[in-house]
Motif scaffolding. Structure first.
Motif: not given
Length: 186
Positions: A41-46
């Motif tokens: 998820q790092a840098g992205l949406s859940w």
């Protein structure tokens, strides 16, 4: 029924909020899955991760660290061309690395990974009382401490923000908003 604001964006997030997020979890296999999802998820949406979760579970053998630890260059190449998952090489390699560490954890430390994580709070959740989403932290002293300790044990891609989110997801930190129906219901 009143929920945390972020859970109202769509049914996928609502289902995750209602049935998984911040519910105390103690299985090493489940903790590994959540840690892997947090890394992805790092840098992205859940929301993106939840929509890809089924494919991530398939690609990573249901996040069974006893299998993931054995991934070789051919498996890594296949993961990198799998358009249904997050194809970030650093994230994929860190998951494999972390699986190797977790596989040997109990024999090295003589206690489970879950026991280790929960020992930081004496096996009790930390209950915060945020009024709004803006009141929820993205890291704290505990996530900084755990992140540092895990790095000394060889874990990769586990900064304090990822660890804070991990702790929220597995119920170590309860950041349900004070008017959320899930507050203190675990």
């Amino acid at each position: 029924m009143k929920r945390c604001d972020w859970a109202n964006l769509n049914k996928t997030l609502q289902n995750y909020h209602d049935n998984e997020w911040s519910i105390c979890e103690f299985s090493d296999y489940k903790l590994f899955e959540v840690l892997c999802l947090e890394i992805m998820q790092a840098g992205l949406s859940w929301d993106i991760i939840l929509k890809k979760r089924k494919f991530l579970k398939q690609a990573f053998n249901n996040f069974d660290f006893s299998l993931v630890k054995n991934y070789d260059s051919n498996k890594i190449d296949n993961l990198l061309i799998n358009e249904k998952i997050i194809r970030n090489k650093s994230k994929i390699l860190s998951i494999i690395n972390n699986a190797k560490i977790l596989y040997n954890w109990k024999s090295i430390y003589n206690y489970s990974f879950s026991e280790y994580i929960w020992s930081f709070t004496n096996n009790k959740p930390i209950i915060n009382f945020p009024k709004t989403h803006k009141d929820v932290q993205s890291l704290n002293f505990l996530s900084i401490q755990i992140s540092k300790e895990l790095k000394t044990k060889g874990f990769k891609f586990i900064g304090p923000t990822i660890i804070y989110s991990f702790l929220q997801a597995i119920g170590v930190i309860d950041d349900h908003l004070i008017d959320c129906y899930k507050k203190n219901k675990q």
